[in-house]
Write a protein that holds these residues in place. Structure first.
Motif, mmCIF file in Angstrom:
data_model
loop_
_atom_site.group_PDB
_atom_site.id
_atom_site.type_symbol
_atom_site.label_atom_id
_atom_site.label_comp_id
_atom_site.label_asym_id
_atom_site.label_seq_id
_atom_site.Cartn_x
_atom_site.Cartn_y
_atom_site.Cartn_z
ATOM 1 N N ARG A 209 51.042 43.458 48.097
ATOM 2 C CA ARG A 209 49.494 42.442 47.910
ATOM 3 C C ARG A 209 49.731 42.489 46.239
ATOM 4 N N ARG A 210 50.038 43.471 45.185
ATOM 5 C CA ARG A 210 49.505 42.748 43.970
ATOM 6 C C ARG A 210 50.965 42.212 43.503
ATOM 7 N N TYR A 214 49.951 38.195 40.440
ATOM 8 C CA TYR A 214 49.814 38.400 39.847
ATOM 9 C C TYR A 214 50.327 39.890 39.450
ATOM 10 N N GLY A 215 49.909 40.840 40.202
ATOM 11 C CA GLY A 215 49.907 42.228 39.877
ATOM 12 C C GLY A 215 48.709 43.138 40.161
ATOM 13 N N MET A 216 47.494 41.971 40.339
ATOM 14 C CA MET A 216 46.387 42.284 40.246
ATOM 15 C C MET A 216 45.911 43.453 41.961
ATOM 16 N N GLU A 217 45.297 44.657 42.073
ATOM 17 C CA GLU A 217 45.202 44.725 43.764
ATOM 18 C C GLU A 217 43.373 44.522 43.336
ATOM 19 N N GLN A 218 42.110 45.342 42.415
ATOM 20 C CA GLN A 218 41.128 45.396 42.777
ATOM 21 C C GLN A 218 40.839 44.163 42.578
ATOM 22 N N THR A 219 40.841 43.819 41.030
ATOM 23 C CA THR A 219 39.746 42.965 39.883
ATOM 24 C C THR A 219 40.413 41.892 39.352
ATOM 25 N N TYR A 220 40.044 41.289 40.249
ATOM 26 C CA TYR A 220 41.142 39.639 38.999
ATOM 27 C C TYR A 220 40.731 39.859 37.400
ATOM 28 N N TYR A 221 41.648 39.862 36.898
ATOM 29 C CA TYR A 221 41.974 40.078 35.347
ATOM 30 C C TYR A 221 42.467 41.137 34.834
#
Length: 366
Positions: A209-210, A214-221
């Protein structure tokens, strides 16, 4: 209009209302990226295979690539696979910096010859990547034992095996993870590109999922580890949800087409598909074999029938993989098959009359 190996238009005519309703559902949902349709399809596709996690991605190539990364396969690692496959299998291995190592295939089923795999394992081997080719499964029992003995992971390439089973278990539920393509020609095909990875390993699921976002899991950016933009499209997911409910019907229709071919071509001299012990074949392709392959294909053009070869150029013979150092004769069965195999028309909505035309033309030519 020529007879081709695949045609989606008859199926579209039969399912047009549902396909367009799927598009309308998404467009009216207020969420066009990673919304309810992707989430629901992931849950339903995982449940169909009896696994805990499904992560939808943008295509089958990235399904293999991201799955390798999520399993910890990277630069310098070796991945044992086959050369008798679509090039994307190997392109994805190369994309993560790993090195493909090829085992030859079984001359009867055209699947990975599992008896040759152990000889290909070295201290750098990290992954075994069997390809469930043409619609049936590689026997993973021996590979599971090898993986346990050598501390390896198994990634199943299921791009051609939606709904196939091995000893009662669905393709994709046998290894550590499995990659699927939903390219339009597939047994479960989208109306564009799409893919997914399934796994029973929660940590692998989280990593996927990360990686697709982009490598993001919880919070965008906030990038946890560098990843990709590889999301399954919301419209394709909703179409796939609808089609998943019809998958078993597609499989039954494909098997009926295969049975008609087997009856009609039994005494022609063609080598017909052989189902390996313990397998339930999905018949993504109906691949036959004959030493006069090219002559037969050319002759059938005179009947307005266009056939296909999957695959005429084994991956190890391609210029882009010359650096791997394989020479002619390195994989003798794979190379022999490349000159003799070809595919007959195969899709669930193939009209009986069109199939009879193909059978009759082949009988004339042979």
């Amino acid at each position: 209009m020529p007879t081709r190996v695949w045609d989606y238009l008859p199926e579209y005519e039969a399912e047009r209302h549902d396909v367009l309703d799927a598009v309308e559902t998404v467009f009216r949902s207020g969420r066009l990226i990673l919304g309810e349709s992707v989430r629901s399809f992931e849950e339903e596709f995982a449940a169909y295979h009896g696994v805990g996690h499904c992560v939808g991605v943008d295509n089958g190539t990235n399904a293999v690539k991201l799955a390798l990364q999520a399993l910890g396969v990277g630069r310098g690692d070796e991945v044992v696979t086959v050369s008798n496959t679509a090039a994307p299998t190997v392109v994805a291995i190369d994309a993560v910096g790993a090195v493909p190592v090829f085992a030859d295939v079984d001359p009867r089923t055209y699947l990975m010859d599992v008896a040759q795999v152990e000889a290909a394992i070295t201290p750098r081997t990290r992954c075994l990547l069997p390809v469930h080719l043409y619609g049936q499964c590689v026997d993973l029992g021996p590979l599971e034992r090898l993986a346990a003995r050598h501390d390896l992971v198994i990634l199943e390439d299921c791009a051609q095996a939606h709904g196939a089973r091995h000893r009662g278990r669905p393709a994709g539920s046998l290894g550590h993870a499995a990659a699927f393509s939903f390219y339009p020609t597939k047994v479960l095909g989208a109306y564009g590109d799409g893919g997914a990875v399934i796994t029973s390993d929660a940590a692998v699921g989280r990593a996927l999922r990360r990686l697709r976002y982009y490598g993001m899991e919880q919070t965008y950016y906030v990038v946890e580890t560098p990843g990709h933009n590889a999301r399954l499209d919301e419209v394709q997911a909703e179409i796939l949800r609808r089609k998943l409910t019809r998958l078993d019907g597609y499989l039954a229709a494909r098997r009926a087409v295969a049975d008609r071919y087997a009856d009609g071509l039994a005494d022609t001299g063609l080598v017909l598909p052989e189902t390996a012990e313990g397998n339930e074949h999905a018949y993504y392709l109906y691949v036959v074999r004959h030493p006069r392959r090219d002559e037969i294909i050319e002759a059938l053009r005179g009947y307005d029938i266009e056939l296909n070869v999957s695959y005429p150029w084994p991956v190890h013979t391609m210029t882009g993989f010359a650096h791997l150092g394989y020479r002619p004769g390195s994989l003798p069965v794979t190379e022999a098959l490349a000159g003799e195999i070809f595919s007959l028309p195969m899709y669930p909505s193939l009209p009986t009359g069109v199939q009879d035309k193909v059978i009759s033309a082949l009988r004339d030519v042979l």
